[in-house]
Design a protein around this motif. Structure first.
Motif, PDB file in Angstrom:
ATOM      1  N   GLN A 453      -5.990   4.533   8.582  1.00  0.00           N
ATOM      2  CA  GLN A 453      -5.762   3.113   8.847  1.00  0.00           C
ATOM      3  C   GLN A 453      -4.266   2.855   8.958  1.00  0.00           C
ATOM      4  O   GLN A 453      -3.506   3.216   8.062  1.00  0.00           O
ATOM      5  CB  GLN A 453      -6.378   2.259   7.735  1.00  0.00           C
ATOM      6  N   LEU A 454      -3.879   2.220  10.058  1.00  0.00           N
ATOM      7  CA  LEU A 454      -2.465   1.965  10.338  1.00  0.00           C
ATOM      8  C   LEU A 454      -2.162   0.477  10.210  1.00  0.00           C
ATOM      9  O   LEU A 454      -2.779  -0.356  10.861  1.00  0.00           O
ATOM     10  CB  LEU A 454      -2.113   2.452  11.747  1.00  0.00           C
ATOM     11  N   TYR A 455      -1.190   0.164   9.361  1.00  0.00           N
ATOM     12  CA  TYR A 455      -0.769  -1.212   9.129  1.00  0.00           C
ATOM     13  C   TYR A 455       0.562  -1.499   9.818  1.00  0.00           C
ATOM     14  O   TYR A 455       1.455  -0.645   9.832  1.00  0.00           O
ATOM     15  CB  TYR A 455      -0.541  -1.467   7.641  1.00  0.00           C
ATOM     16  N   VAL A 456       0.708  -2.709  10.316  1.00  0.00           N
ATOM     17  CA  VAL A 456       2.008  -3.223  10.741  1.00  0.00           C
ATOM     18  C   VAL A 456       2.264  -4.501   9.959  1.00  0.00           C
ATOM     19  O   VAL A 456       1.426  -5.405   9.943  1.00  0.00           O
ATOM     20  CB  VAL A 456       2.060  -3.505  12.258  1.00  0.00           C
ATOM     21  N   SER A 457       3.406  -4.568   9.290  1.00  0.00           N
ATOM     22  CA  SER A 457       3.751  -5.769   8.529  1.00  0.00           C
ATOM     23  C   SER A 457       4.148  -6.885   9.485  1.00  0.00           C
ATOM     24  O   SER A 457       5.084  -6.733  10.280  1.00  0.00           O
ATOM     25  CB  SER A 457       4.915  -5.480   7.570  1.00  0.00           C
ATOM     26  N   VAL A 458       3.426  -7.988   9.418  1.00  0.00           N
ATOM     27  CA  VAL A 458       3.725  -9.166  10.234  1.00  0.00           C
ATOM     28  C   VAL A 458       4.152 -10.255   9.245  1.00  0.00           C
ATOM     29  O   VAL A 458       3.355 -11.087   8.833  1.00  0.00           O
ATOM     30  CB  VAL A 458       2.505  -9.593  11.068  1.00  0.00           C
ATOM     31  N   ASP A 459       5.418 -10.216   8.873  1.00  0.00           N
ATOM     32  CA  ASP A 459       5.904 -11.086   7.803  1.00  0.00           C
ATOM     33  C   ASP A 459       6.260 -12.483   8.282  1.00  0.00           C
ATOM     34  O   ASP A 459       6.486 -13.381   7.460  1.00  0.00           O
ATOM     35  CB  ASP A 459       7.122 -10.458   7.128  1.00  0.00           C
TER      36      ASP A 459
END
Length: 653
Positions: A453-459
């Protein structure tokens, strides 16, 4: 020779020409009184040195994260061993208007946001700025002071690299202070900060010992100087034309090409060429991270046992990833192959004690060694839980064989050049991979092999708010952010947008967030309230910035509604203040959510070498984890444990 009576009469006559208005003007504030006093002494030939000046030198540290503070302590100890008495001073506890009383002071100064001083040095910085720009003060205020500055900065910040140290030097010289050794610039990104600093300390000690008479006698007391007061603020003007010393070090001994900072820039320290491959983790950074419980692996990696791992070892519940995706928290290893990061987020729970950088320029450790050492250190920490009250023997035995790896400990794991090889090593051991990236390296996302599972931080959802909350190093951070989302869209395995809600910072942009959905087309959207990590000089956040679970639910429901039912709220974990949105057409089958992962199936697919997608290894979500369930995401097979908490805020009515 003392001035003659006729000379004194002439000087007094000159002074009498000053009008009463001018005298009043100079006496309006204490700095100007001292300025006038020194000028009067210079004109009358009287000694200008303040008879009440300190008998010991001073070491000031301007520190935000603790690096400069630690270096200042090292300098203090080193000079003490050299029989040079100094006091260690935090400038926030010092009155800058007393600076004229000092004969000698040293400064270890970090540069913080936008080239500004750290919080503990802003008062001193403001005073220097105001005094040096005030024409009434002039170049005699600090004419009896000598100083040297070591700057601690990061070249990743471009033009503001060591801006504070250089600005302080300029302003101190403008006020008449003499610089015994020009600014030495340390770079935390180079990996040789300690070597450069130690070299500076040694040269400084040699200079001070060789010129100790104006500062210290053998018993540590100050000796008076019989030198005249100079009105020039240039250091060079204090060296006589014939090269003789007038109470300062010969400039030939300290000129640019021979000082530590310049030698370091040219790749030289202690006469030896530096290895171009620097270690990411310096001894100072290592000590700080180890104090926080990190186990450092090699020169740039780390592992740390998670509190949820400890919790599930006791049968007291797992983290939100257990509720959302079915991981076993007691068998999860939290690690990173890169402690460095390209952001300095306001909510960083590591308080920015890790290095920063925009590219990999450090020594690189072997991925196999990183994985092996991480597992060894993790299992050692698990073994240390044996005998802890509540730890279950069967869970402890399982915990010694980790099945999951959260590559999200700290820093930016995707920066590690051998990240694919490291992921392969984990998968070969049938350890799942959850990798989080901060959306600043789109090219690295594109080349990444399949992971669990690949996450991208969308802050944040707008350029201005992203800059404010993430404080990125890259000038083109917004373009990199959008390109990272586009790269995510091309991935066939499970992908996630991770949103961290910070009240007062990024909770009002529901429309802007929904506009980002189509760019990356993620499988899931995790929405989590920020975790308050206590007071810190590196963070402006308070408990008022932490949303309640009801706030997170409200935001999540509004976001799902904006997606026109493309996403629905699927799961929640009340304890973590976290909610999960999932794509309806992929993960909701006949009214049943399939957000969990069939980990054995995933590893079989990886081993096969054939292409596969996120739909090939999904598993049904248990009813207790579904949004709105009475359990609130708490596994009923676990035993709920609550302890009293006292927060300085009121619950929403």
């Amino acid at each position: 020779m003392p001035p003659s009576l006729s000379a004194l009469s002439t000087r007094l006559a000159v002074l009498s020409l000053l009008s009463a208005t001018t005298i009043y003007f100079f006496y309006k504030s204490r700095p100007h009184i001292r300025h006038l006093r020194n000028r009067l002494k210079a004109l009358t030939g009287l000694p200008a040195r303040n008879p009440n000046h300190s008998s010991r030198g001073k070491i000031f540290f301007l520190s935000e994260t603790g690096t400069s503070r630690a270096l200042a302590h090292r300098l203090h100890s080193f000079l003490a061993l050299s029989d040079l008495p100094f006091d260690l001073i935090d400038p926030k506890d010092y009155e800058p208007e007393d600076l004229h009383k000092e004969s000698l002071f040293l400064i270890v100064a970090s540069t913080w946001e936008s080239g500004k001083p750290p919080s503990n040095g802003r008062f001193l910085g403001d005073w220097l700025t105001e005094s040096s720009d005030d024409f009434r003060v002039g170049a005699l205020l600090l004419c009896n002071c000598k100083f040297s500055i070591f700057g601690v900065g990061s070249t990743s910040y471009g033009e503001t690299f060591n801006a504070v140290a250089k600005d302080f030097s300029k302003r101190l010289r403008k006020l008449g202070a003499a610089e015994v050794m020009e600014v030495c610039e340390g770079d935390v990104d180079e990996g040789n900060l300690d070597d450069v600093f130690d070299d500076w300390c040694k040269r400084l000690a040699i200079i001070l010992k060789g010129d100790s008479r104006p500062y210290f006698s053998n018993n540590g007391n100050v000796e008076e100087s019989d030198g005249e007061v100079s009105e020039h603020d240039d250091y060079d003007s204090e060296v006589e034309e014939n090269g003789e010393d007038k109470g300062i070090v010969d400039i030939e001994d300290i000129a640019g090409k021979t000082i530590a900072g310049t030698r370091a820039k040219n790749g030289m320290v202690n006469g030896e060429t530096l290895n171009k491959e620097k270690e990411m983790v310096s001894p100072v950074i290592r000590a700080s991270l180890e104090k926080q419980g990190y186990k450092i692996i090699g020169s740039h990696s780390g592992v740390k046992i998670c509190r949820w791992t400890k919790s599930q070892l006791r049968g007291r519940g797992g983290c939100y990833k257990h509720s959302f995706y079915g991981i076993e928290s007691h068998r999860c290893m939290e690690a990173t192959p890169s402690l460095a990061c390209a952001n300095k987020c306001v909510f960083c729970w590591r308080h920015h004690t890790n290095p920063v950088g925009k590219s990999w320029r450090w020594k690189m450790d072997d991925p196999l060694e990183i994985v092996q050492t991480a597992i060894e250190l993790h299992t050692k920490m698990i073994k240390q839980m044996k005998g802890v009250p509540g730890v279950k023997s069967d869970r402890l035995a399982e915990g010694l064989s980790p099945r999951h790896c959260a590559l999200s400990l700290v820093g930016e794991p995707i920066m590690y050049p051998e990240i694919n090889s490291l992921v392969d090593e984990l998968h070969r051991r049938r350890i799942s991979t959850f990798l989080v990236t901060n959306a600043q390296f789109p090219e690295r996302i594109m080349m990444l092999k399949p992971i669990t599972q690949l996450y991208v931080s969308v802050d944040a959802a707008t350029k201005d708010s992203l800059k404010a909350i993430d404080r990125p190093l890259f000038g083109d951070f917004w373009e990199r952010f959008l390109d990272s989302l586009k790269a995510l869209k091309e991935k066939q395995q499970r992908t996630v947008y991770r949103l961290t809600l910070v009240k007062g910072w990024n909770t009002e942009d529901v429309d802007a967030y929904s506009n980002l959905f189509s760019i990356g087309n993620p499988d899931f959207i995790e929405i989590k309230g920020v975790t308050y990590c206590g007071s810190s000089a590196t963070s402006k956040l308070t408990m008022e910035n932490v949303p309640w679970h009801s706030d997170v639910k409200e935001f999540s429901e509004a976001l799902a509604k904006k997606s026109n039912r493309e996403y629905e709220v699927a799961c929640e974990h009340v304890h973590s203040c976290c909610v999960l949105l999932a794509k309806v057409d992929k993960f909701k089958i006949n009214g049943q959510w399939f957000t969990w992962i069939d980990y054995d199936k995933f590893h079989d697919l990886v081993a096969s070498g054939r292409p596969f997608s996120s739909g090939d290894y999904m598993a049904p979500t248990p009813s207790w984890a579904v949004y709105g369930a009475e359990e609130g995401g708490f596994d009923p097979d676990q035993s709920r444990f609550k302890k009293e908490r006292h927060h300085n805020r009121s619950a929403p009515s």
